[in-house]
Design a protein around this motif. Structure first.
Motif, PDB file in Angstrom:
ATOM      1  N   HIS A 251       0.834  -1.208   0.000  1.00 61.47           N
ATOM      2  CA  HIS A 251       0.000   0.000   0.000  1.00 61.47           C
ATOM      3  C   HIS A 251       0.868   1.257   0.000  1.00 61.47           C
ATOM      4  O   HIS A 251       0.591   2.230  -0.732  1.00 61.47           O
ATOM      5  CB  HIS A 251      -0.919  -0.027   1.220  1.00 61.47           C
ATOM      6  CG  HIS A 251      -1.927   1.075   1.243  1.00 61.47           C
ATOM      7  ND1 HIS A 251      -1.648   2.335   1.758  1.00 61.47           N
ATOM      8  CD2 HIS A 251      -3.209   1.147   0.784  1.00 61.47           C
ATOM      9  CE1 HIS A 251      -2.703   3.110   1.642  1.00 61.47           C
ATOM     10  NE2 HIS A 251      -3.673   2.410   1.049  1.00 61.47           N
ATOM     11  N   LYS A 252       1.915   1.230   0.823  1.00 56.25           N
ATOM     12  CA  LYS A 252       2.821   2.382   0.863  1.00 56.25           C
ATOM     13  C   LYS A 252       3.532   2.564  -0.473  1.00 56.25           C
ATOM     14  O   LYS A 252       3.703   3.705  -0.954  1.00 56.25           O
ATOM     15  CB  LYS A 252       3.844   2.192   1.989  1.00 56.25           C
ATOM     16  CG  LYS A 252       3.276   2.301   3.392  1.00 56.25           C
ATOM     17  CD  LYS A 252       2.856   3.722   3.707  1.00 56.25           C
ATOM     18  CE  LYS A 252       2.408   3.852   5.154  1.00 56.25           C
ATOM     19  NZ  LYS A 252       1.951   5.235   5.468  1.00 56.25           N
TER      20      LYS A 252
ATOM     21  N   THR B 213      -9.146  14.318  -5.365  1.00 54.59           N
ATOM     22  CA  THR B 213     -10.282  13.390  -5.475  1.00 54.59           C
ATOM     23  C   THR B 213      -9.930  12.156  -6.300  1.00 54.59           C
ATOM     24  O   THR B 213     -10.155  11.016  -5.884  1.00 54.59           O
ATOM     25  CB  THR B 213     -11.484  14.116  -6.098  1.00 54.59           C
ATOM     26  OG1 THR B 213     -11.814  15.253  -5.294  1.00 54.59           O
ATOM     27  CG2 THR B 213     -12.680  13.183  -6.193  1.00 54.59           C
ATOM     28  N   GLU B 214      -9.375  12.380  -7.485  1.00 54.61           N
ATOM     29  CA  GLU B 214      -9.002  11.253  -8.330  1.00 54.61           C
ATOM     30  C   GLU B 214      -7.890  10.423  -7.695  1.00 54.61           C
ATOM     31  O   GLU B 214      -7.904   9.180  -7.752  1.00 54.61           O
ATOM     32  CB  GLU B 214      -8.541  11.780  -9.692  1.00 54.61           C
ATOM     33  CG  GLU B 214      -8.163  10.683 -10.677  1.00 54.61           C
ATOM     34  CD  GLU B 214      -7.694  11.246 -12.008  1.00 54.61           C
ATOM     35  OE1 GLU B 214      -7.254  10.456 -12.856  1.00 54.61           O
ATOM     36  OE2 GLU B 214      -7.764  12.487 -12.191  1.00 54.61           O
TER      37      GLU B 214
ATOM     38  N   LEU C  53      -6.422   5.434  -4.878  1.00 58.83           N
ATOM     39  CA  LEU C  53      -5.795   4.828  -3.707  1.00 58.83           C
ATOM     40  C   LEU C  53      -6.780   3.936  -2.957  1.00 58.83           C
ATOM     41  O   LEU C  53      -6.438   2.832  -2.519  1.00 58.83           O
ATOM     42  CB  LEU C  53      -5.257   5.929  -2.786  1.00 58.83           C
ATOM     43  CG  LEU C  53      -4.317   5.497  -1.652  1.00 58.83           C
ATOM     44  CD1 LEU C  53      -3.073   4.843  -2.224  1.00 58.83           C
ATOM     45  CD2 LEU C  53      -3.949   6.681  -0.777  1.00 58.83           C
ATOM     46  N   ASP C  54      -8.037   4.405  -2.826  1.00 57.50           N
ATOM     47  CA  ASP C  54      -9.061   3.611  -2.130  1.00 57.50           C
ATOM     48  C   ASP C  54      -9.386   2.332  -2.897  1.00 57.50           C
ATOM     49  O   ASP C  54      -9.559   1.262  -2.297  1.00 57.50           O
ATOM     50  CB  ASP C  54     -10.321   4.440  -1.923  1.00 57.50           C
ATOM     51  CG  ASP C  54     -10.112   5.577  -0.935  1.00 57.50           C
ATOM     52  OD1 ASP C  54      -9.118   5.519  -0.173  1.00 57.50           O
ATOM     53  OD2 ASP C  54     -10.918   6.527  -0.940  1.00 57.50           O
ATOM     54  N   GLU C  55      -9.493   2.441  -4.226  1.00 58.44           N
ATOM     55  CA  GLU C  55      -9.790   1.257  -5.032  1.00 58.44           C
ATOM     56  C   GLU C  55      -8.670   0.231  -4.919  1.00 58.44           C
ATOM     57  O   GLU C  55      -8.918  -0.970  -4.780  1.00 58.44           O
ATOM     58  CB  GLU C  55     -10.002   1.660  -6.488  1.00 58.44           C
ATOM     59  CG  GLU C  55     -11.283   2.443  -6.740  1.00 58.44           C
ATOM     60  CD  GLU C  55     -11.425   2.865  -8.187  1.00 58.44           C
ATOM     61  OE1 GLU C  55     -10.475   2.614  -8.967  1.00 58.44           O
ATOM     62  OE2 GLU C  55     -12.466   3.441  -8.547  1.00 58.44           O
TER      63      GLU C  55
ATOM     64  N   THR D  31      -9.051  -3.487  -3.165  1.00 61.09           N
ATOM     65  CA  THR D  31      -8.687  -4.693  -3.913  1.00 61.09           C
ATOM     66  C   THR D  31      -7.555  -5.445  -3.236  1.00 61.09           C
ATOM     67  O   THR D  31      -7.581  -6.679  -3.109  1.00 61.09           O
ATOM     68  CB  THR D  31      -8.273  -4.315  -5.347  1.00 61.09           C
ATOM     69  OG1 THR D  31      -9.337  -3.596  -5.980  1.00 61.09           O
ATOM     70  CG2 THR D  31      -7.959  -5.558  -6.156  1.00 61.09           C
ATOM     71  N   LEU D  32      -6.548  -4.684  -2.777  1.00 63.18           N
ATOM     72  CA  LEU D  32      -5.392  -5.308  -2.146  1.00 63.18           C
ATOM     73  C   LEU D  32      -5.788  -6.087  -0.904  1.00 63.18           C
ATOM     74  O   LEU D  32      -5.435  -7.267  -0.759  1.00 63.18           O
ATOM     75  CB  LEU D  32      -4.358  -4.224  -1.779  1.00 63.18           C
ATOM     76  CG  LEU D  32      -3.157  -4.699  -0.945  1.00 63.18           C
ATOM     77  CD1 LEU D  32      -2.300  -5.658  -1.752  1.00 63.18           C
ATOM     78  CD2 LEU D  32      -2.335  -3.498  -0.468  1.00 63.18           C
ATOM     79  N   TRP D  33      -6.563  -5.453  -0.014  1.00 62.94           N
ATOM     80  CA  TRP D  33      -6.908  -6.111   1.244  1.00 62.94           C
ATOM     81  C   TRP D  33      -7.908  -7.236   1.042  1.00 62.94           C
ATOM     82  O   TRP D  33      -7.919  -8.200   1.818  1.00 62.94           O
ATOM     83  CB  TRP D  33      -7.412  -5.099   2.259  1.00 62.94           C
ATOM     84  CG  TRP D  33      -6.298  -4.223   2.770  1.00 62.94           C
ATOM     85  CD1 TRP D  33      -6.092  -2.907   2.522  1.00 62.94           C
ATOM     86  CD2 TRP D  33      -5.209  -4.642   3.608  1.00 62.94           C
ATOM     87  NE1 TRP D  33      -4.950  -2.470   3.144  1.00 62.94           N
ATOM     88  CE2 TRP D  33      -4.389  -3.512   3.831  1.00 62.94           C
ATOM     89  CE3 TRP D  33      -4.865  -5.845   4.196  1.00 62.94           C
ATOM     90  CZ2 TRP D  33      -3.247  -3.560   4.608  1.00 62.94           C
ATOM     91  CZ3 TRP D  33      -3.718  -5.899   4.971  1.00 62.94           C
ATOM     92  CH2 TRP D  33      -2.921  -4.767   5.171  1.00 62.94           C
ATOM     93  N   SER D  34      -8.734  -7.128   0.024  1.00 63.29           N
ATOM     94  CA  SER D  34      -9.648  -8.243  -0.273  1.00 63.29           C
ATOM     95  C   SER D  34      -8.856  -9.482  -0.650  1.00 63.29           C
ATOM     96  O   SER D  34      -9.125 -10.599  -0.167  1.00 63.29           O
ATOM     97  CB  SER D  34     -10.601  -7.857  -1.406  1.00 63.29           C
ATOM     98  OG  SER D  34     -11.421  -6.770  -1.026  1.00 63.29           O
ATOM     99  N   TRP D  35      -7.862  -9.294  -1.526  1.00 62.20           N
ATOM    100  CA  TRP D  35      -7.035 -10.423  -1.928  1.00 62.20           C
ATOM    101  C   TRP D  35      -6.164 -10.927  -0.773  1.00 62.20           C
ATOM    102  O   TRP D  35      -5.983 -12.142  -0.612  1.00 62.20           O
ATOM    103  CB  TRP D  35      -6.146 -10.028  -3.105  1.00 62.20           C
ATOM    104  CG  TRP D  35      -6.869 -10.087  -4.419  1.00 62.20           C
ATOM    105  CD1 TRP D  35      -7.393  -9.058  -5.126  1.00 62.20           C
ATOM    106  CD2 TRP D  35      -7.157 -11.273  -5.171  1.00 62.20           C
ATOM    107  NE1 TRP D  35      -8.001  -9.499  -6.275  1.00 62.20           N
ATOM    108  CE2 TRP D  35      -7.866 -10.866  -6.334  1.00 62.20           C
ATOM    109  CE3 TRP D  35      -6.903 -12.628  -4.983  1.00 62.20           C
ATOM    110  CZ2 TRP D  35      -8.309 -11.773  -7.284  1.00 62.20           C
ATOM    111  CZ3 TRP D  35      -7.345 -13.526  -5.940  1.00 62.20           C
ATOM    112  CH2 TRP D  35      -8.040 -13.097  -7.077  1.00 62.20           C
TER     113      TRP D  35
END
Length: 447
Positions: free
Chosen positions: A28-29, A157-158, A163-165, A169-173
């Motif tokens: 993430h970082k 915003t973008e 970053l949120d998307e 996705t990262l934490w779901s996987w």
């Protein structure tokens, strides 16, 4: 955490629960840093595109009405351009702003890097996060130098959306990966530790007398240990058997000479008494030596199997006395020792209780796989407190019946102590006579 199995499982779980989140935080970082660098490069490109059409006239920047990047022309598009220059004491006087910034409350102070240098930093406008990229250049005209600073301001915003998307996705996987790893780890540990569980189970079976040897279906590391234990079990069993046979032969060989001596008619009463004492001492010491305690550590049996037979036998022996023996059994109570020793201990006390009772004896059992408590109560006259400790000494009698030589309870006490148990005598609250309590296992009081 005394269990090796528990330690391995906990360490494996900690490895998964710590390592995977650490990897997630690092990814993430890294993505956040890459996205920030990408945003900086994008704003830098906007700076070059704006400066390409910028001019200075009479010391003031001149810009075309429309820029090539259409977001600078659309009101409140989220992408703004501002040019500041230094006048007097104000180092950031706004000289020009893009059409997209109309209606937007821009900050009053802007960073002013040195000529040819740039800055990139976050910025809050009305508590809304933005990025600001500032770059200072100098225009030279007619021998005069006119420094200006171009600021490109873009909403986050973008940036935050990407970053949120990515984070979602990262934490779901990663969570899915953690669950899979946990299942794999636990399955692998179960398969790896399965021989250990089987080994412990067979040791328990040996302790309970259900089997005499360990099997050889183990990995190499445990097979050597199992073989050594089997060798120890066989050696100990054979040695105990030879030892008891030797003692039996000794007792038999002494019995005939003593009987011949006792048959002599010219013996004085004192000599006969000494011969009787020799008989008693030999019987007492042989009983002690033949005890299986400390040697039969691996042998165990269900107390109910032996005690129920012992109660029936005693009931037949004392059928003429009309003694009612009540037996309160309990399931799964184990005694880790020799059946002969157990029968000797409880049988002596139960026989004395039947002799001392008027009409009733109660035998009760309680405990589990590791602890055993047996209580024998009668409705006789009981034992006074002054005699409750003396009766366990060899030759001391507390009964009124004239049978035996007064060494039965002494042998019983020695056997109990050899199994690290305790034998106590009190008054029975139920029947009013004597109450003998055997206690074996972890809950046994210190002797």
């Amino acid at each position: 955490m005394r269990s090796l199995k528990a330690r391995i499982i906990v360490s494996a779980l900690l490895l998964v629960l710590v390592l995977v989140p650490t990897i997630g935080i690092a990814l993430h970082k890294a993505f956040e840093q890459q996205l920030t660098d990408s945003t900086k490069e994008q704003l830098q490109a906007y700076v070059y595109s704006v400066l390409a059409v910028a001019e200075v006239d009479n010391g003031e920047p001149q810009m075309p009405p429309h820029l090539m990047e259409n977001q600078f022309n659309l009101t409140q598009s989220g992408l703004y351009a501002v040019i500041t220059y230094q006048t007097g004491i104000n180092p950031s006087t706004i000289a020009w702003r893009s059409n997209s910034s109309i209606g937007i409350k821009l900050p009053s102070n802007y960073p002013t890097p040195k000529t040819g240098q740039q800055t990139f930093a976050p910025l809050n406008i009305d508590e809304i996060p933005y990025w600001i990229f500032s770059f200072t250049v100098s225009f030279e005209k007619a021998g005069n130098v006119y420094p200006i600073t171009l600021h490109i301001i873009k909403t986050q915003t973008e940036y935050q959306q990407q970053l949120d998307e990515f984070s979602q996705t990262l934490w779901s996987w990663l969570i899915s990966l953690m669950l899979v790893l946990l299942v794999v780890q636990l399955s692998w540990l179960w398969w790896t530790l399965k021989p250990m569980a089987a080994f412990v189970r067979e040791i328990k079976q040996v302790e309970q007398g259900q089997t005499q040897q360990l099997s050889s279906r183990y990995p190499v590391e445990l097979k050597v240990l199992a073989k050594q234990i089997n060798t120890l079990l066989t050696s100990e069993k054979n040695q105990r058997s030879r030892y008891r046979n030797a003692l039996a032969d000794l007792a038999h060989s002494l019995k005939t000479p003593l009987a011949i001596i006792q048959s002599q008619t010219d013996l004085t009463p004192s000599s006969k008494e000494q011969v009787a004492n020799i008989n008693n001492i030999i019987a007492y010491q042989l009983k002690r030596a033949q005890s299986g305690a400390g040697q039969a550590w691996h042998v165990g049996f269900d107390v109910d199997d032996v005690l129920s037979k012992l109660v029936r036998t005693m009931a037949k022996l004392h059928i003429a006395d009309a003694i009612d023996i009540q037996y309160h059994s309990a399931a799964n109570v184990m005694f880790k020792g020799d059946k002969t020793d157990f029968s000797e201990m409880v049988g002596n006390v139960l026989d004395n209780a039947c002799k001392a009772a008027k009409s009733q004896v109660i035998v009760s059992v309680a405990g589990d796989q590791d602890n055993c408590r047996i209580i024998v109560e009668d409705d006789g006259q009981g034992i006074s407190q002054s005699q409750q400790q003396l009766i366990f000494q060899r030759g001391v009698r507390a009964d009124t019946y004239q049978k035996g030589h007064g060494i039965g309870l002494a042998i019983t006490q020695d056997l109990v102590q050899s199994y690290q148990g305790a034998l106590t005598v009190t008054r029975s609250d139920t029947l009013g006579g004597a109450k003998f309590t055997f206690t074996f296992g972890a809950n046994s009081p210190q002797q």
